[in-house]
Design a protein around this motif. Structure first.
Motif, PDB file in Angstrom:
ATOM      1  N   GLN A 140      -4.630  -5.286  -3.897  1.00 58.24           N
ATOM      2  CA  GLN A 140      -5.737  -5.226  -2.856  1.00 58.24           C
ATOM      3  C   GLN A 140      -6.086  -3.252  -4.368  1.00 58.24           C
ATOM      4  OE1 GLN A 140      -7.657  -5.218  -0.568  1.00 58.24           O
ATOM      5  NE2 GLN A 140      -8.260  -3.448  -0.874  1.00 58.24           N
ATOM      6  N   SER A 141      -4.833  -2.885  -4.710  1.00 60.53           N
ATOM      7  CA  SER A 141      -5.647  -1.869  -5.315  1.00 60.53           C
ATOM      8  C   SER A 141      -6.403  -2.093  -6.505  1.00 60.53           C
ATOM      9  CB  SER A 141      -3.959  -1.172  -5.749  1.00 60.53           C
ATOM     10  OG  SER A 141      -4.039   0.165  -6.456  1.00 60.53           O
ATOM     11  N   GLU A 157      -3.014   1.796  -1.307  1.00 57.12           N
ATOM     12  CA  GLU A 157      -3.705   0.637  -1.176  1.00 57.12           C
ATOM     13  C   GLU A 157      -4.831   0.059   0.379  1.00 57.12           C
ATOM     14  OE1 GLU A 157       0.545   0.415   0.550  1.00 57.12           O
ATOM     15  OE2 GLU A 157      -0.362   0.879  -1.274  1.00 57.12           O
ATOM     16  N   THR A 206      -8.745   8.674   1.870  1.00 58.31           N
ATOM     17  CA  THR A 206      -9.645   8.516   0.692  1.00 58.31           C
ATOM     18  C   THR A 206     -10.623  10.084   1.203  1.00 58.31           C
ATOM     19  OG1 THR A 206      -9.107   6.472   1.760  1.00 58.31           O
ATOM     20  CG2 THR A 206     -11.855   6.980   1.368  1.00 58.31           C
ATOM     21  N   VAL A 208      -6.062   7.348  -3.970  1.00 57.56           N
ATOM     22  CA  VAL A 208      -6.249   6.227  -3.475  1.00 57.56           C
ATOM     23  C   VAL A 208      -5.115   4.983  -2.366  1.00 57.56           C
ATOM     24  CG1 VAL A 208      -8.087   4.566  -2.608  1.00 57.56           C
ATOM     25  CG2 VAL A 208      -8.731   6.520  -4.209  1.00 57.56           C
ATOM     26  N   HIS A 243      -8.543  -4.436  -6.563  1.00 58.56           N
ATOM     27  CA  HIS A 243      -9.732  -4.857  -6.015  1.00 58.56           C
ATOM     28  C   HIS A 243     -10.384  -3.546  -5.879  1.00 58.56           C
ATOM     29  CE1 HIS A 243     -13.116  -6.376  -3.159  1.00 58.56           C
ATOM     30  NE2 HIS A 243     -12.885  -5.018  -2.608  1.00 58.56           N
ATOM     31  N   ASN A 244      -9.758  -1.953  -5.292  1.00 59.96           N
ATOM     32  CA  ASN A 244     -10.306  -1.002  -5.057  1.00 59.96           C
ATOM     33  C   ASN A 244     -10.993  -0.549  -6.047  1.00 59.96           C
ATOM     34  OD1 ASN A 244     -10.337  -0.694  -2.363  1.00 59.96           O
ATOM     35  ND2 ASN A 244      -7.625   0.107  -2.019  1.00 59.96           N
ATOM     36  N   ASP A 290      -7.227   1.538   1.506  1.00 63.21           N
ATOM     37  CA  ASP A 290      -7.984   2.842   1.455  1.00 63.21           C
ATOM     38  C   ASP A 290      -9.308   2.234   1.002  1.00 63.21           C
ATOM     39  OD1 ASP A 290      -6.540   5.417   2.404  1.00 63.21           O
ATOM     40  OD2 ASP A 290      -5.996   6.079   1.053  1.00 63.21           O
ATOM     41  N   THR A 291     -10.755   2.419   1.502  1.00 65.12           N
ATOM     42  CA  THR A 291     -12.075   2.142   1.171  1.00 65.12           C
ATOM     43  C   THR A 291     -12.485   3.490   0.336  1.00 65.12           C
ATOM     44  OG1 THR A 291     -13.227   3.012   2.800  1.00 65.12           O
ATOM     45  CG2 THR A 291     -12.433   0.352   2.674  1.00 65.12           C
ATOM     46  N   ILE A 292     -13.244   3.243  -1.050  1.00 66.62           N
ATOM     47  CA  ILE A 292     -13.193   4.752  -1.664  1.00 66.62           C
ATOM     48  C   ILE A 292     -14.692   4.430  -2.336  1.00 66.62           C
ATOM     49  CG2 ILE A 292     -10.815   4.351  -2.861  1.00 66.62           C
ATOM     50  CD1 ILE A 292     -12.341   3.482  -4.821  1.00 66.62           C
TER      51      ILE A 292
END
Length: 423
Positions: A323-324, A285, A268, A283, A326-327, A287-289
């Motif tokens: 989760q990906s 799964e 990230t 990115v 969701h990102n 990570d936060t973005i």
């Protein structure tokens, strides 16, 4: 008006006392080479530049060498301006205008021949420089060798519409020119070699050598009635070009670099600028973005957004897949004014047509999912399928089935391009 006396053919011009031995065009070439090499040393070199759809304009400057009835070792300045359109990675179309002066020394026989024409004398003193102004439009095609490298040599050939004007040292027209013994607009051809060396994504240091086959024997105002040997001239020069239209291109990194991309963790905000103008973010799964300001034209790759083979269905059996997704939602909702384009990708198994279809389906699937998650449809400016044109990782063909599938999984992915960034 042709004179049958051809004995002057065997006479070589003598050197003129005090003649300068330094050619000005040689200084121009040397200066351009120094500038070009300096730029190459102080700027970042990019890869995979010679790609389809790009359009450049540029110039070359250097010298020429005449080959005709009075051939000697004279060189003169020559240059051209051109537009280059890359139709394919390996094939380019060139439209150019070239111009300069061809120089050749007056021999005793030439002087006698010119002065014998009605209305003479025309030739200057023996040893003086007669010259022919030449200018021509060239339409040529080039085959680009090593199109995915920063140094791209090429072979080039095409047709040339040439205009010429033979004159003496006093800039007066030579005898057959005055007497209109020939047409001064002729159709010929050109062939040669050249190169492009990329300074950055839009600027190239370039050069070429061309042999111009004029299609006429009158370039020097004389035509041998016995042989009618076609006159020709050689041009050589270096210069620069600028790509005024440079759409984004797919990465063509070698296998080693692509494999390294699969081993990156926690990437990230690790931004690598590609060869055109976009930033690319991979990115994972976990990570936060969030970023303080999402920039326009940034492309976020989500290799963790996985699909079942040959479908647009999410592969929920893979941990972290949701989760990906969701990102992606978090990115799109990062600010009210943010708008994105959803890009779908496919792996290489199957046909090209099916992979293109799958990538389009997967992009639309993401948009539908986002809307189902209460994301405004206005935030998705569009969807596009890129098929297999821009792999996230290389798919090794000389590997085990499990290694190949591990790579293909990451190519069945989604990317999000920011079309309107956060203020």
């Amino acid at each position: 008006m042709k004179n049958q006396n051809t004995t002057h053919k065997q006479i070589r011009p003598s050197e003129v006392a005090g003649a300068k031995t330094t050619n000005p065009f040689a200084k121009a070439i040397a200066a351009a080479i120094v500038i070009g090499m300096t730029l190459l040393l102080v700027t970042d070199i990019t890869k995979a530049q010679s790609v389809a759809g790009r359009i450049a304009f540029g110039f070359d400057a250097g010298g020429n060498k005449y080959y005709g009835d009075y051939t000697d070792n004279q060189f003169a300045f020559h240059g051209d301006a051109f537009i280059r359109w890359n139709i394919l990675d390996e094939l380019s179309l060139h439209l150019a205008y070239n111009g300069g002066q061809l120089k050749y020394k007056t021999t005793l026989a030439e002087q006698a021949y010119e002065n014998g024409l009605a209305g003479g004398p025309y030739a200057g003193p023996v040893g003086s420089l007669n010259h022919t102004r030449v200018g021509g439009w060239d339409l040529m095609a080039s085959y680009n060798v090593f199109a995915d490298q920063t140094f791209v040599p090429y072979f080039i050939a095409g047709i040339e519409l040439l205009n010429f004007e033979p004159k003496n040292v006093s800039d007066a027209s030579l005898g057959n020119n005055v007497n209109a013994a020939y047409h001064k607009n002729v159709l010929g051809g050109a062939l040669g070699v050249g190169f492009e060396m990329y300074v950055n994504e839009k600027i190239t240091f370039n050069g070429k050598v061309l042999l111009h086959l004029t299609g006429t024997d009158w370039i020097d105002d004389y035509s041998n009635p016995a042989t009618y040997r076609q006159d020709a001239f050689l041009t050589m020069g270096v210069g620069f070009s600028y790509y005024i239209f440079a759409p984004p291109v797919a990465s063509k990194a070698p296998e080693r670099e692509r494999e390294n991309a699969t081993n990156v963790t926690n990437v990230t905000n690790n931004y690598t600028t590609n060869i055109i103008r976009y930033d690319t973010v991979f990115v994972q799964e976990t990570d936060t973005i969030y970023r303080e300001k999402v920039r326009k034209n940034t492309i976020y790759n989500f290799p963790g957004t996985l699909f079942i083979v040959n479908t647009d269905e999410f592969n929920t059996n893979v941990p972290g897949n949701m989760q990906s997704l969701h990102n992606i939602k978090v990115l799109v909702n990062q600010c009210p004014e943010l708008k994105v384009e959803i890009q779908g990708h496919a792996s290489h198994e199957g046909t090209v047509a099916r992979n293109q279809e799958l990538s389009e389906m997967r992009a639309r699937k993401i948009k539908m999912w986002l809307v189902d998650q209460s994301v405004s449809s206005d935030k998705v400016a569009g969807t596009v399928g890129l098929g297999t044109s821009d792999d996230a990782v290389y798919e090794p063909t000389n590997s085990t089935a499990s290694q190949l599938e591990a790579a293909r999984v990451q190519n069945r992915r989604i990317a999000v391009k920011v079309t309107e960034g956060c203020q």
